[in-house]
Design an enzyme around this catalytic site. Structure first.
Site, PDB file in Angstrom:
ATOM      1  N   VAL A   1     -63.090 -37.656   3.466  1.00 44.22           N
ATOM      2  CA  VAL A   1     -63.925 -37.957   4.621  1.00 44.22           C
ATOM      3  C   VAL A   1     -63.632 -36.930   5.707  1.00 44.22           C
ATOM      4  CG1 VAL A   1     -64.528 -39.665   6.373  1.00 44.22           C
ATOM      5  CG2 VAL A   1     -63.890 -40.416   4.066  1.00 44.22           C
ATOM      6  N   CYS A   2     -64.687 -36.278   6.196  1.00 44.55           N
ATOM      7  CA  CYS A   2     -64.553 -35.332   7.304  1.00 44.55           C
ATOM      8  C   CYS A   2     -63.567 -34.225   6.913  1.00 44.55           C
ATOM      9  CB  CYS A   2     -64.121 -36.096   8.555  1.00 44.55           C
ATOM     10  SG  CYS A   2     -64.073 -35.142  10.078  1.00 44.55           S
ATOM     11  N   ASN A   3     -62.542 -34.012   7.736  1.00 44.43           N
ATOM     12  CA  ASN A   3     -61.594 -32.942   7.456  1.00 44.43           C
ATOM     13  C   ASN A   3     -60.536 -33.338   6.442  1.00 44.43           C
ATOM     14  OD1 ASN A   3     -62.941 -31.145   9.153  1.00 44.43           O
ATOM     15  ND2 ASN A   3     -61.925 -32.010  10.952  1.00 44.43           N
ATOM     16  N   GLY A   4     -60.727 -34.487   5.805  1.00 49.10           N
ATOM     17  CA  GLY A   4     -59.949 -34.788   4.605  1.00 49.10           C
ATOM     18  C   GLY A   4     -60.218 -33.773   3.515  1.00 49.10           C
TER      19      GLY A   4
ATOM     20  N   ALA B   1     -69.258 -34.976   5.185  1.00 46.30           N
ATOM     21  CA  ALA B   1     -69.219 -34.233   6.444  1.00 46.30           C
ATOM     22  C   ALA B   1     -68.435 -35.043   7.478  1.00 46.30           C
ATOM     23  CB  ALA B   1     -70.642 -33.937   6.901  1.00 46.30           C
TER      24      ALA B   1
END
Length: 439
Positions: free
Chosen positions: A161-164, A214
């Site tokens: 998730v996201c910057n994961g 994103a």
């Protein structure tokens, strides 16, 4: 050798004087603002994890939190969606069992350590959700990366998730694959991890055994897609309805206009560097509160960098969320350091503490973030609320925002400091000119 004209030297000197005070004081305030986001608790509280119920007939989905925490919405939104379906065993897991800070200082007690999960399952988890971690790319995140590699080798479906996505990329799990990440960081990841095919303009990328999403709330779309794949589209639609997510598209990733930094987004710099009077909102933790309801408060204020949050509860006793997560408040509501109190939860009872202004952001129906973004607009300004929605990747064009258009007072602060710096430089020059010269 050509000498620099005196007038040029003077102009440059005044320019540096104009920049020195805003830059110096702004840097101190910014450091404090960013440091608050994952500040660890200092009282040493280490309550036991909540008791688990495990159904071996169901697939197991886990949400990873690192040694130093994770982004709160990246963690709690997928957790609630998966738990809402009733189709999975859902746990939070971490390298160790102590409370970890989610964005804004919401302390989560992980359900299981990596070792405990391995003993419980005897195999890899079916689904592993990886949120953004504050120490991605540092040596402290290596235990997470090593464990993720073992899960991938065991057949887990990995979901960042996201910057994961940077956590997976740092572990070498995205090399040669398409992937996406938050719009603000994806250019940097492209430079740092050139072996990954970075994709823009979509809320998630499904590459079989790895799904990347994103920014922040795009993780909702990615998690609903996981539910589609493993429990069916009807279960995904019901989960979207249960959390009030109006943007669900069955079978395909919703398109996403790729965001870029715009002039109006400079409001975040003003909030970060020059909001010296940042208020502190107490967030009352109560048993049965929804996980996304909690995330909406801590992440909206945390991402805005305009409001500080403090998790509070009577006696600072641990609470259990709607689907069983354990959270530990940092203070009692009567601690005396709060400007107001916010009570998350559509079902929250009325509370009154020492005359504090009390806000109930989820009393009106809708997605949990709507009421909090509207409150942020009212208490700061519309530019801050719109920047925060942009960072969250939340479509908020239809929200009614009632705050001022722009934080003009904040805008005047760096200008005032620049003028003060120039006046100080001018005064020093005058003093220097009047000083008697040695014969």
């Amino acid at each position: 050798m050509r000498t620099v004209p005196r007038v040029t030297v003077t102009v440059l000197g005044f320019l540096l004087a104009a920049l020195a005070l805003p830059a110096g004081l702004g840097a101190l305030t910014a450091t404090s603002a960013f440091g608050e986001r994952y500040a660890a608790r200092t009282d040493g509280a280490a309550p036991a994890a909540a008791p688990l119920r495990h159904d071996p007939a169901k697939p197991t989905a886990v949400v990873v939190v690192g040694e130093y925490g994770a982004v709160v919405s990246d963690t709690l939104a997928p957790y609630e969606i998966l738990a809402t379906t009733g189709a999975f065993n859902v746990y939070t897991v971490a390298p160790a069992g102590h409370p970890v800070p989610l964005t804004g200082g919401l302390d989560l007690v992980p359900d299981l350590t990596f070792a405990e999960l391995d003993r419980l399952l005897g195999a890899a988890a079916d689904v592993v959700v990886v949120p953004a971690l504050p120490d991605v790319g540092e040596s402290t995140s290596k235990p997470v990366g090593d464990w993720l590699n073992r899960q991938a080798a065991g057949g887990s479906l990995l979901v960042s998730v996201c910057n994961g996505a940077a956590v997976l990329a740092s572990a070498g799990l995205l090399d040669g694959r398409p992937a996406t990440a938050h719009w603000l960081r994806i250019d940097g990841y492209e430079d740092r991890h050139p072996a990954v095919d970075w994709v823009r303009g979509t809320r998630y990328v499904d590459d079989g055994d790895i799904i990347t999403t994103a920014g922040i709330l795009s993780g909702i779309d990615g998690t609903l897609h996981v539910v589609e794949r493993l429990a069916g589209p009807e279960a995904a639609a019901k989960a979207a309805q249960a959390i009030g997510w109006r943007h669900y598209h069955a079978g395909t990733a919703a398109s996403l206009v790729q965001a870029h930094f715009r002039p109006a987004d400079t409001v975040v710099g003003l909030n970060t560097a020059f909001r010296w009077d940042r208020s502190t909102t107490g967030v009352l933790l109560t048993d049965g509160v929804g996980e996304i309801e909690l995330a909406s408060v801590f992440d909206t204020f945390g991402q805005s960098l305009a409001v500080s949050t403090l998790a509070v509860g009577p006696g600072a006793e641990p609470v259990r969320s709607r689907h069983g997560l354990k959270f530990v408040p940092r203070a009692d509501p009567s601690a005396g350091e709060l400007d107001r109190l916010m009570v998350p939860g559509a079902r929250a009872a009325d509370h009154r503490y020492l005359g504090l202004e009390t806000v109930y952001p989820h009393r009106d129906p809708g997605f949990a973030f709507d009421g909090v973004l509207q409150d942020l607009s009212r208490t700061t300004d519309n530019a801050t609320a719109r920047w925060t929605a942009k960072i969250l990747e939340y479509p908020a064009d239809d929200l009614t925002l009632t705050g001022s258009a722009w934080p003009w007072t904040l805008t005047l602060r760096p200008l005032g400091l620049a003028v003060l710096g120039v006046l100080a430089a001018f005064g020093l020059i005058r003093i220097g000119r009047r000083a008697p010269r040695k014969p």
